[in-house]
Design an enzyme around this catalytic site. Structure first.
Site, short mmCIF file in Angstrom:
data_model
loop_
_atom_site.label_atom_id
_atom_site.label_comp_id
_atom_site.label_asym_id
_atom_site.label_seq_id
_atom_site.Cartn_x
_atom_site.Cartn_y
_atom_site.Cartn_z
CB SER A 1 5.13 -1.76 12.02
OG SER A 1 4.73 -0.42 12.22
CD GLU B 1 -3.64 -2.36 7.45
OE1 GLU B 1 -2.52 -2.58 6.99
OE2 GLU B 1 -4.29 -1.34 7.16
CD GLU C 1 -2.89 5.60 6.74
OE1 GLU C 1 -2.89 5.59 5.49
OE2 GLU C 1 -1.97 5.11 7.43
CG HIS D 1 -5.87 2.04 5.21
ND1 HIS D 1 -5.43 2.98 6.11
CD2 HIS D 1 -4.86 1.15 5.07
CE1 HIS D 1 -4.20 2.67 6.50
NE2 HIS D 1 -3.83 1.55 5.87
N GLY E 1 2.43 2.33 10.76
CA GLY E 1 3.40 3.41 10.58
C GLY E 1 4.12 3.79 11.87
CG ASN F 1 -1.72 1.21 1.43
OD1 ASN F 1 -1.80 2.04 0.53
ND2 ASN F 1 -2.34 1.34 2.59
CD1 TRP F 2 3.43 0.78 -2.68
CD2 TRP F 2 3.62 1.81 -4.66
NE1 TRP F 2 4.11 -0.06 -3.51
CE2 TRP F 2 4.24 0.54 -4.75
CE3 TRP F 2 3.61 2.63 -5.79
CZ2 TRP F 2 4.85 0.08 -5.91
CZ3 TRP F 2 4.22 2.17 -6.96
CH2 TRP F 2 4.84 0.93 -7.02
CE LYS F 3 -0.22 3.31 4.69
NZ LYS F 3 -0.12 3.42 6.13
N GLY G 1 2.83 -1.11 4.34
CA GLY G 1 2.93 0.31 4.02
C GLY G 1 4.38 0.71 3.82
P1 PGA Z 1 2.74 0.24 7.71
O1 PGA Z 1 1.30 0.50 7.03
O2 PGA Z 1 3.27 -1.03 7.15
O3 PGA Z 1 3.56 1.45 7.30
O4 PGA Z 1 2.51 0.19 9.18
C1 PGA Z 1 0.41 -0.56 6.82
C2 PGA Z 1 -0.88 -0.05 6.25
O5 PGA Z 1 -1.30 1.06 6.60
O6 PGA Z 1 -1.53 -0.72 5.44
#
Ligand code: PGA
Length: 255
Positions: free
Chosen positions: A217, A171, A102, A100, A177, A14-16, A238
């Protein structure tokens, strides 16, 4: 039942909101080049919308699949700034991340809108990756399972047999993150619980075929141990997906 037949491992990046088109093309090219031959898992790249076409061209005719990070539940219309499933299919997307944390936290996404989107995705032959997970406060107050159970039930309401066509990503918000990963035991406990919830919705047989990814993470150093847990079928990555070498190293660590 041989669950491995249904639950092929799935690693999605997931490159956001990262990578210009040229950066995205570079990253996809390096991943394509470095990916080990014969690795028996699904690999999915989810760049931002602006880079979907370019990344799709790079991975065309490879076993890497394309995914988007969100979409609207309607198929067309006056929804300024939105993207629909038909447009994603047009770019050869196979997957779409929905709900997600976010999007839930910053953009008011609710279980109800996630549910509408999941239904549209399935009708459009996209595989939704439906994200659920509790915040730190919720975990510390002992309500993590209640929260996750509600998210699963409401996001997937009314899907029944179609549930076999989705992927779930657990998640924990406190692990995204932050560098703070759920322990393999914490993750396994919640994954097994999610499978129980699914089982109560559609029966044990279908529940056993549904893939549940862990996200938060995940990196080369912890992926193999997390993925060795019986109910963890993949990862939604991520930070570690933004560098080709860490993404590929993570995949290699699972072989
Ligand atoms: P992260 O993000 O690996 O940077 O914790 C995962 C995600 O939000 O899908």
């Amino acid at each position: 039942m041989d669950v491995n037949k249904f639950r092929r491992k799935i690693i999605a990046g997931n490159w956001k909101m990262n990578k210009t088109v040229s950066e995205a093309v570079d990253l996809a090219n390096t991943i394509k080049r470095e990916l080990p031959d014969g690795c028996d898992m699904d690999v999915v790249l989810c760049p931002p919308y602006t880079a979907l076409k370019a990344v799709g061209d790079v991975i065309l005719n490879t076993r890497i699949k394309l995914g988007a990070q969100n979409m609207h539940w309607e198929n067309y219309g006056a929804f300024t700034g939105e993207i629909c499933a038909t447009m994603l299919r047009d770019l050869y997307c196979h997957y779409v991340i929905l709900g997600h944390s976010e999007r839930r936290i910053y953009f008011g996404e609710t279980d109800r809108t996630v549910n509408q989107k999941v239904k549209t995705a399935i009708n459009s032959h996209l595989t939704p990756i439906v994200c659920v997970g509790e915040t730190l406060d919720q975990r510390e107050s002992g309500s993590a399972k209640d929260i996750v159970s509600t998210q699963v039930r409401e996001s997937l309401d009314g899907l029944n047999v179609d549930l076999g066509k989705i992927v779930i990503a657990y998640e924990p918000v406190w692990a995204i993150g932050t560098g703070r990963t759920a322990t393999p035991q914490q993750a396994q406990e919640m994954h097994a619980f999610i499978r129980e919830v699914l089982s109560s919705m559609v029966g044990e047989e279908i529940a056993q075929t549904i893939r549940i990814q862990y996200g938060g993470s995940m990196k080369p150093a912890n992926a193999a141990e997390l993925m060795s847990q019986p109910d963890i079928d993949g990862g939604l990555i991520g930070g570690a997906a933004l560098e080709a070498l860490s993404f590929v190293e993570l995949i290699k660590s699972l072989k």
